[in-house]
Design a protein around this motif. Sequence first.
Motif, short mmCIF file in Angstrom:
data_model
loop_
_atom_site.label_atom_id
_atom_site.label_comp_id
_atom_site.label_asym_id
_atom_site.label_seq_id
_atom_site.Cartn_x
_atom_site.Cartn_y
_atom_site.Cartn_z
N THR A 1 127.35 74.58 -24.44
CA THR A 1 125.98 74.87 -24.87
C THR A 1 125.00 73.99 -24.08
O THR A 1 125.39 72.97 -23.50
CB THR A 1 125.81 74.64 -26.38
OG1 THR A 1 124.59 75.21 -26.81
CG2 THR A 1 125.82 73.17 -26.71
N GLU A 2 123.74 74.36 -24.07
CA GLU A 2 122.75 73.67 -23.23
C GLU A 2 122.58 72.20 -23.61
O GLU A 2 122.52 71.33 -22.74
CB GLU A 2 121.40 74.38 -23.34
CG GLU A 2 120.32 73.80 -22.44
CD GLU A 2 119.03 74.58 -22.50
OE1 GLU A 2 118.00 74.07 -22.03
OE2 GLU A 2 119.06 75.72 -23.01
N ASP A 3 122.54 71.90 -24.91
CA ASP A 3 122.37 70.53 -25.37
C ASP A 3 123.21 70.33 -26.63
O ASP A 3 122.70 70.53 -27.75
CB ASP A 3 120.89 70.23 -25.65
CG ASP A 3 120.63 68.76 -25.91
OD1 ASP A 3 121.59 68.03 -26.25
OD2 ASP A 3 119.46 68.33 -25.79
N TYR B 1 124.02 69.82 -32.59
CA TYR B 1 124.68 69.12 -33.70
C TYR B 1 123.62 68.66 -34.72
O TYR B 1 123.77 68.86 -35.93
CB TYR B 1 125.47 67.93 -33.16
CG TYR B 1 126.00 66.99 -34.23
CD1 TYR B 1 127.11 67.34 -34.99
CD2 TYR B 1 125.38 65.76 -34.46
CE1 TYR B 1 127.59 66.48 -35.97
CE2 TYR B 1 125.87 64.90 -35.43
CZ TYR B 1 126.96 65.25 -36.18
OH TYR B 1 127.44 64.40 -37.15
N LYS B 2 122.55 68.04 -34.25
CA LYS B 2 121.50 67.54 -35.14
C LYS B 2 120.78 68.69 -35.85
O LYS B 2 120.40 68.56 -37.03
CB LYS B 2 120.49 66.69 -34.35
CG LYS B 2 121.08 65.37 -33.85
CD LYS B 2 120.05 64.57 -33.07
CE LYS B 2 120.62 63.22 -32.63
NZ LYS B 2 119.64 62.42 -31.86
N LEU B 3 120.62 69.81 -35.17
CA LEU B 3 119.97 70.96 -35.78
C LEU B 3 120.83 71.53 -36.91
O LEU B 3 120.32 71.93 -37.96
CB LEU B 3 119.70 72.03 -34.73
CG LEU B 3 118.90 73.26 -35.18
CD1 LEU B 3 117.57 72.86 -35.80
CD2 LEU B 3 118.69 74.21 -34.01
N LEU B 4 122.15 71.54 -36.71
CA LEU B 4 123.06 72.00 -37.76
C LEU B 4 122.95 71.11 -39.00
O LEU B 4 122.87 71.60 -40.13
CB LEU B 4 124.50 72.00 -37.25
CG LEU B 4 124.90 73.14 -36.32
CD1 LEU B 4 126.22 72.83 -35.63
CD2 LEU B 4 124.99 74.46 -37.09
N LEU B 5 122.94 69.80 -38.78
CA LEU B 5 122.81 68.88 -39.92
C LEU B 5 121.48 69.08 -40.64
O LEU B 5 121.41 69.00 -41.87
CB LEU B 5 122.94 67.43 -39.45
CG LEU B 5 124.29 66.99 -38.88
CD1 LEU B 5 124.30 65.48 -38.65
CD2 LEU B 5 125.45 67.41 -39.77
N ASP B 6 120.45 69.36 -39.87
CA ASP B 6 119.13 69.57 -40.47
C ASP B 6 119.12 70.82 -41.34
O ASP B 6 118.54 70.82 -42.43
CB ASP B 6 118.08 69.68 -39.37
CG ASP B 6 116.67 69.81 -39.94
OD1 ASP B 6 116.25 68.89 -40.67
OD2 ASP B 6 116.00 70.83 -39.67
#
Length: 327
Positions: free
Chosen positions: A249-251, A256-261
């Motif tokens: 994936t690009e970043d 990962y942080k977006l999933l946790l959010d």
Amino acid sequence: MKFVDSARIHVKAGNGGNGCVSFRREKYVPKGGPDGGDGGRGGHVYLRANAQLSTLLDFRYKKHYEADRGVHGQGSKKAGRTGKDVVINVPCGTLVRDVASGSLLFDLTEDGQEVLLAEGGHGGRGNPHFTTSTRQAPRYAEPGGKGQELEVEFELKLMADVGLVGFPNAGKSTLISVLSSARPKIADYPFTTLVPNLGIVRYGEYKSFVMADIPGIIEGAAEGRGLGLQFLRHIERTKVLAVLVACDTEDPLAEYKLLLDELKRFNPELLDKPRIAVLTKMDVIPEEFTPMMLGDGTPLFEISSVTGQGLDGLRDALWTRIVASRT
């Protein structure tokens, strides 16, 4: 089999049978006393958790359940028969709410767990119960009571030890197919998985745990975008979370942080669960890839479901956290 995780039904317990007005009449006893029998109790409606069920699909086709009424009492003090009970089987992990009040009635989590949902009406008493010193021949008997009637809503939350969380095409379905006997649909495009899949993962000779492949989350899922709330609730019952991010994936770190959010916005308590981070598809690692530094103390495992890289270590880590969560 189609996966259905919510349903609404109407239930009605049986009414009680009426008591009987009757008097003893025999050849040499022309004016005997009252001998009316009691009415039978109406049938109850029960719910029973059944581990063999995994969906609420049956309730899409049958929405009304009614128990038998009790039989009326008869002369010679013959009591009426009790109405036949109704037992409704639901999957383990089913929440039961009263539609009228919105209150939670039951949370059925264990196989064989049985609860009384609607109580049958009491049987009416026959006229012998109403004799007094001044009234020896009462011509009155009690009518049977009304059975409870209500509308309830079922919500199924899967019972699993490990929940795989990730954006579409993160490799969740491939991982569960390699670690367990589950055979989800796998393809190289987003939203291949449209329903949760459960798989039994063997650990050692005699141990095992249940893994759930939750359909891919997208940004805004906590507000209902995409599959959103329809499947996020299944994560709530899992003991351990495995957050999957594809290495190509690009970043990966931002993903990962977006999933946790998204998990936090849906239910902040999800972040209190034991979790591990999993970087998938390491067999196709891009040349510009740099190691992912999480910075939150979460263990990170780099795996390839195709080559088997890192799978033994991942299985060990999951088992360790599952055992810890049980104590």
